[in-house]
Design an enzyme around this catalytic site. Structure first.
Site, PDB file in Angstrom:
ATOM      1  N   GLU A  67     -23.195   4.077-119.438  1.00  0.00           N
ATOM      2  CA  GLU A  67     -21.831   4.540-119.191  1.00  0.00           C
ATOM      3  C   GLU A  67     -20.885   3.439-118.690  1.00  0.00           C
ATOM      4  OE1 GLU A  67     -24.560   7.690-119.578  1.00  0.00           O
ATOM      5  OE2 GLU A  67     -24.621   6.229-117.946  1.00  0.00           O
ATOM      6  N   ILE A  91     -34.582  -1.209-116.192  1.00  0.00           N
ATOM      7  CA  ILE A  91     -35.935  -1.736-116.008  1.00  0.00           C
ATOM      8  C   ILE A  91     -36.827  -1.180-117.111  1.00  0.00           C
ATOM      9  CG2 ILE A  91     -37.916  -1.845-114.445  1.00  0.00           C
ATOM     10  CD1 ILE A  91     -35.843  -1.623-112.130  1.00  0.00           C
ATOM     11  N   HIS A  97     -36.362   3.192-125.108  1.00  0.00           N
ATOM     12  CA  HIS A  97     -35.107   3.543-124.446  1.00  0.00           C
ATOM     13  C   HIS A  97     -34.458   2.299-123.828  1.00  0.00           C
ATOM     14  CE1 HIS A  97     -32.293   6.217-122.402  1.00  0.00           C
ATOM     15  NE2 HIS A  97     -32.531   5.564-121.285  1.00  0.00           N
TER      16      HIS A  97
END
Length: 160
Positions: A67, A91, A97
């Site tokens: 975001e 991390i 992802h």
């Protein structure tokens, strides 16, 4: 590793333009807040140490690093700023992802730099482990937030 022998918090104030009349936005991801709060503190402290006024530093929070580009876009549109610092921490986990978030965040911030006249500084840690992130957000390698603040001052001062 590029930072294995480098302290990210070292700078020479004599080589940095005076930011006393500059306004800075700092957009901070709430995800991995232990890391992002350390980065924010480093950035804010460095800006003030170099002569920026605390009143000229505006902080906005966003939920995560993905975001950050939108938060930076909105703060640029609604505030009269000379530079923005985007602070985040991603991390590595067990899925892809990490790759998608890191790539999209970097691309979004780069796009803002090409679309607006306000420099947006990339202060998003993309680490394999929490320990690496801690080392770069106030640990043994210093604080990447400090480095981002110095970059923000220098970029905001281009052409002044």
């Amino acid at each position: 590793m590029a930072t294995s022998n480098k302290n990210l918090s070292t700078y020479d104030k004599a080589t940095i333009p005076n930011p006393k009349d500059l306004r800075f936005g700092i957009v901070v991801s709430e995800w991995n807040s232990e890391i992002t709060e350390g980065l924010y503190s480093g950035a804010e402290d460095a800006l003030i140490d170099c002569g920026a006024s605390k009143e000229n530093i505006i902080r906005w929070n966003v939920p995560g690093s993905f975001e950050l580009p939108f938060g930076c876009k909105k703060i640029i549109a609604s505030k009269n700023l000379d530079a923005v610092i985007a602070i985040g921490s991603v991390i590595q986990g067990e899925t892809k992802h990490f790759d998608f978030v890191c790539s999209a965040t970097a691309q979004g911030i780069m796009s803002l730099n090409l679309q607006t006249d306000v420099p947006v500084i990339f202060c998003v840690l993309t680490d394999d482990t929490m320990e690496q992130a801690q080392d770069r957000s106030g640990g043994k390698h210093g604080n990447k937030g400090v480095e981002a603040a110095i970059a923000a001052i220098k970029m905001a001062s281009i052409g002044i």
